[in-house]
Design a protein around this motif. Structure first.
Motif, PDB file in Angstrom:
ATOM      1  N   GLU A 111       0.817  -1.210   0.000  1.00  0.00           N
ATOM      2  CA  GLU A 111       0.000   0.000   0.000  1.00  0.00           C
ATOM      3  C   GLU A 111       0.855   1.267   0.000  1.00  0.00           C
ATOM      4  OE1 GLU A 111      -3.061   2.152   3.075  1.00  0.00           O
ATOM      5  OE2 GLU A 111      -2.990  -0.022   3.059  1.00  0.00           O
ATOM      6  N   LYS A 157       0.667   4.338  -2.684  1.00  0.00           N
ATOM      7  CA  LYS A 157       0.276   5.671  -2.223  1.00  0.00           C
ATOM      8  C   LYS A 157       1.337   6.713  -2.555  1.00  0.00           C
ATOM      9  CE  LYS A 157      -2.246   7.556   1.636  1.00  0.00           C
ATOM     10  NZ  LYS A 157      -2.773   7.307   2.957  1.00  0.00           N
ATOM     11  N   SER A 158       2.604   6.385  -2.326  1.00  0.00           N
ATOM     12  CA  SER A 158       3.661   7.352  -2.626  1.00  0.00           C
ATOM     13  C   SER A 158       3.804   7.543  -4.128  1.00  0.00           C
ATOM     14  CB  SER A 158       4.983   6.904  -2.007  1.00  0.00           C
ATOM     15  OG  SER A 158       5.393   5.673  -2.521  1.00  0.00           O
ATOM     16  N   GLY A 192       1.245   9.910  -5.301  1.00  0.00           N
ATOM     17  CA  GLY A 192       1.664  11.272  -4.970  1.00  0.00           C
ATOM     18  C   GLY A 192       2.662  11.808  -5.974  1.00  0.00           C
ATOM     19  N   HIS A 215       0.816  12.700  -9.133  1.00  0.00           N
ATOM     20  CA  HIS A 215       0.110  13.966  -8.923  1.00  0.00           C
ATOM     21  C   HIS A 215       1.066  15.147  -9.031  1.00  0.00           C
ATOM     22  CE1 HIS A 215      -0.958  17.256  -6.142  1.00  0.00           C
ATOM     23  NE2 HIS A 215      -2.106  17.186  -6.784  1.00  0.00           N
ATOM     24  N   LYS A 250      -8.146   2.588   0.611  1.00  0.00           N
ATOM     25  CA  LYS A 250      -7.367   3.804   0.865  1.00  0.00           C
ATOM     26  C   LYS A 250      -6.740   4.347  -0.415  1.00  0.00           C
ATOM     27  CE  LYS A 250      -6.035   2.834   5.630  1.00  0.00           C
ATOM     28  NZ  LYS A 250      -4.898   2.605   6.532  1.00  0.00           N
ATOM     29  N   ILE A 251      -6.300   3.473  -1.292  1.00  0.00           N
ATOM     30  CA  ILE A 251      -5.680   3.891  -2.547  1.00  0.00           C
ATOM     31  C   ILE A 251      -6.730   4.507  -3.472  1.00  0.00           C
ATOM     32  CG2 ILE A 251      -4.384   3.118  -4.576  1.00  0.00           C
ATOM     33  CD1 ILE A 251      -2.779   3.074  -1.966  1.00  0.00           C
ATOM     34  N   SER A 264      -9.592   5.940  -2.578  1.00  0.00           N
ATOM     35  CA  SER A 264     -10.031   7.238  -2.055  1.00  0.00           C
ATOM     36  C   SER A 264      -8.912   8.277  -2.193  1.00  0.00           C
ATOM     37  CB  SER A 264     -10.478   7.112  -0.601  1.00  0.00           C
ATOM     38  OG  SER A 264      -9.409   6.716   0.208  1.00  0.00           O
ATOM     39  N   GLN A 265      -7.652   7.866  -2.079  1.00  0.00           N
ATOM     40  CA  GLN A 265      -6.530   8.779  -2.304  1.00  0.00           C
ATOM     41  C   GLN A 265      -6.532   9.262  -3.755  1.00  0.00           C
ATOM     42  OE1 GLN A 265      -4.311   9.985  -0.201  1.00  0.00           O
ATOM     43  NE2 GLN A 265      -2.811  10.858  -1.599  1.00  0.00           N
ATOM     44  N   SER A 266      -6.877   8.379  -4.667  1.00  0.00           N
ATOM     45  CA  SER A 266      -6.955   8.741  -6.079  1.00  0.00           C
ATOM     46  C   SER A 266      -8.046   9.786  -6.318  1.00  0.00           C
ATOM     47  CB  SER A 266      -7.218   7.490  -6.913  1.00  0.00           C
ATOM     48  OG  SER A 266      -7.271   7.803  -8.264  1.00  0.00           O
ATOM     49  N   PHE A 297      -9.162  11.928  -4.112  1.00  0.00           N
ATOM     50  CA  PHE A 297      -8.652  13.154  -3.497  1.00  0.00           C
ATOM     51  C   PHE A 297      -7.652  13.858  -4.417  1.00  0.00           C
ATOM     52  CE2 PHE A 297      -5.254  15.071  -0.894  1.00  0.00           C
ATOM     53  CZ  PHE A 297      -5.972  16.129  -0.341  1.00  0.00           C
ATOM     54  N   LEU A 298      -6.737  13.098  -5.018  1.00  0.00           N
ATOM     55  CA  LEU A 298      -5.723  13.696  -5.887  1.00  0.00           C
ATOM     56  C   LEU A 298      -6.327  14.260  -7.171  1.00  0.00           C
ATOM     57  CD1 LEU A 298      -2.758  11.193  -5.461  1.00  0.00           C
ATOM     58  CD2 LEU A 298      -2.997  13.483  -4.496  1.00  0.00           C
TER      59      LEU A 298
END
Length: 187
Positions: free
Chosen positions: A84, A88-89, A92, A95, A122-123, A125-127, A129-130
């Motif tokens: 994960e 996630k990094s 980032g 982005h 989490k990945i 939802s992070q996507s 958000f980005l």
């Protein structure tokens, strides 16, 4: 496509631009009443050969594009990692590249949007958000984002969770009355 073929294509484009600018100069001289001499014609003929600096620049530019493409391929592979933290990094980094220097923006946007269908919540939802962070910085990309999410939603192998996060992403896009937003919304 080999470097030599790309260089020949770039040289042909450059030659065409130079030739059209010299034709415009000759037409302007003709309008002023001045006639071009053989010396002018010879000077124009020598303008068509690129200098060593231009060739070196083209080589550097070509190598840089190749290396950047290889780097993006490594990012794409890292997004398929099982850990994960790595995903996630890497999201980032994608982005930051898209917001800071949008070179190959379609590939970067596609990598971020494809993570909407990630099995790790989490990945995904992070996507989302980005994507919205990108749209705050570059509101002109709304059309590209909508089309990319639409493309992702209509793939045959997308999961229900992927569709869910894709719809959440589309639902949170704020459209204004500008023509760009109207086009993205389909009006």
């Amino acid at each position: 496509v080999s470097f030599k073929e790309r260089l020949n294509l770039h040289y042909a484009t450059w030659k065409k631009k130079k030739k059209s600018s010299s034709i415009r100069r000759k037409k302007n001289k003709g309008k002023e009443g001045a006639q071009s001499s053989n010396a002018d014609d010879e000077a124009d003929a020598t303008e068509f050969s690129p200098t060593k600096e231009e060739l070196a620049f083209w080589l550097f530019e070509d190598q840089l594009k190749v290396r950047y493409g290889q780097f993006l391929e490594q990012l794409r592979r890292a997004l398929h990692d099982t850990q994960e933290y790595v995903k996630k990094s890497t999201l980032g980094y994608c982005h930051d590249l898209l917001v800071g220097r949008p070179e190959q923006e379609q590939a970067l946007l596609s990598m971020i949007i494809n993570k909407l269908g990630d099995p790790i919540k989490k990945i995904a939802s992070q996507s989302v958000f980005l994507v919205h962070k990108i749209l705050k910085k570059h509101p002109g990309m709304k059309i590209a984002v909508v089309k990319e999410v639409e493309h992702m939603l209509f793939r045959p192998n997308i999961t229900d969770r992927g569709k869910y996060y894709g719809l959440i992403c589309l639902n949170q896009i704020i459209f204004s009355r500008s023509s760009v937003c109207r086009e993205a919304a389909g009006y």
